[in-house]
Write an enzyme that holds these catalytic residues in place. Sequence first.
Site, PDB file in Angstrom:
ATOM      1  N   ASP A  77     -37.886 -40.462  35.277  1.00  8.99           N
ATOM      2  CA  ASP A  77     -39.121 -40.402  34.483  1.00  8.99           C
ATOM      3  C   ASP A  77     -39.138 -39.173  33.589  1.00  8.99           C
ATOM      4  OD1 ASP A  77     -39.260 -38.996  37.038  1.00  8.99           O
ATOM      5  OD2 ASP A  77     -41.300 -38.451  36.468  1.00  8.99           O
ATOM      6  N   GLU A 168     -40.926 -37.778  39.318  1.00  9.14           N
ATOM      7  CA  GLU A 168     -40.797 -36.337  39.559  1.00  9.14           C
ATOM      8  C   GLU A 168     -41.867 -35.575  38.806  1.00  9.14           C
ATOM      9  OE1 GLU A 168     -39.394 -32.175  38.934  1.00  9.14           O
ATOM     10  OE2 GLU A 168     -39.899 -33.668  37.430  1.00  9.14           O
TER      11      GLU A 168
HETATM   12 ZN   LIG Z   1     -37.113 -32.515  35.612  1.00  9.32          ZN
END
Ligand SMILES: [Zn+2]
Length: 397
Positions: A77, A168
Amino acid sequence: MNIIDRFKKYVSIESTAGEEKADTCSDNKMLVLADLLLEELQALKPDEISINQFGVVDAKFLGDSTKPMIALLAHMDTSPSASDKDVKTRIVDYKGGDIKLNDTLSLKVSEFPSLKHSVSHQLMVTDGTTLLGGDDKAGIAIIMDSLIAILDGKKKHRSLEIIFTTDEEIGADAEHVSMDLVKAKYGYTVDGGDSKYLSIESFTAYSMKVLVQGKSIHPGSAKNKLVNASNVLIHFQNALPEFLRPEDTEAKEPFFHLCNINGNEDKAVGDFIIRSFDDDQIQQMIELAKLTARRINDSLGNEALTLEIKPSYRNMKLVLDKHPEITNEIEGIYKSLNMAYEYEAVRGGTTGSQLSFMGLPCPNLGTGDYNCHGRMEYVDLDEMKQMAEVVKKLMEA
Ligand SMILES: [Zn+2]
């Protein structure tokens, strides 16, 4: 496919993180990249491969067992702070000076002195309308390029576990990993920053929600009656040490940070984060916050202020200190490649700050990605290639 084309291919797939969801990843768009990576890994004939409900891909390639099995991790992501739709990349043979991204936006050396380290390197930039996505597609490209070189070259390798995570950027990737599937003894996240930094330390982090219940009275007849919840919250913030704020601290200094404030006379809520590198110090800061709330409540004569304090993640050094073999190994690799390195204490959290406490000790390696989360992001492609050499060495038997 060379590493640069591979990186461009991953960057071309939109994968911005959204709002956290309980049963899947935050945005289905990132599953397109997850499926592509699953397919690419499958083509390399892993011994085990899976994708879970969050889109986390885990592939194992068994090899020589004289060295322990390691995991290599990167996240799919990108940050919601800027768009990654239709990223238009450009490669610059950098000779120094400012880099014009478009008519209104330039990467200026005065603003970003890190550019000075990239003179005579190739850089990848955008057209200044999107972020680049080097955080962390540079990490994915480094891992995939290294893995393919090792497997195609029929090089003897140790047992490897490749884990590509989701979300994340909203702090949810470690909890998305199916830990029951993880067999590696330790791992490395390959996620962002200058390639010379070995990150073995992170903040220990708490969140603190401050809830204030005021007593709302018509302002015309409020004398000695009104307790304005917003003012109580402001009082609390001002009573915390003024110089322990992010804008006044650096290196290993701790802070209280007010991230969000919402309120009227009746109710007010403040969202704070508390950060320190030291567990004892952060406990003292928590006690200080509680004492401050208590004193204000005492002065008001009621329990106007309540605190909800929760742990977020911990300094991974606490775990990594027990495993000197991990830092010895990576240090040895940097030395064997004649690469400079420095240990870095990250003023933030990494996936490893959580995974290290979930049974997978996990320092972080750089990727050559700079100015992440915004339109000024660039990747030093020479550094990215160099990190692929580091990761190849790590993978070797
Ligand atoms: Zn990162």
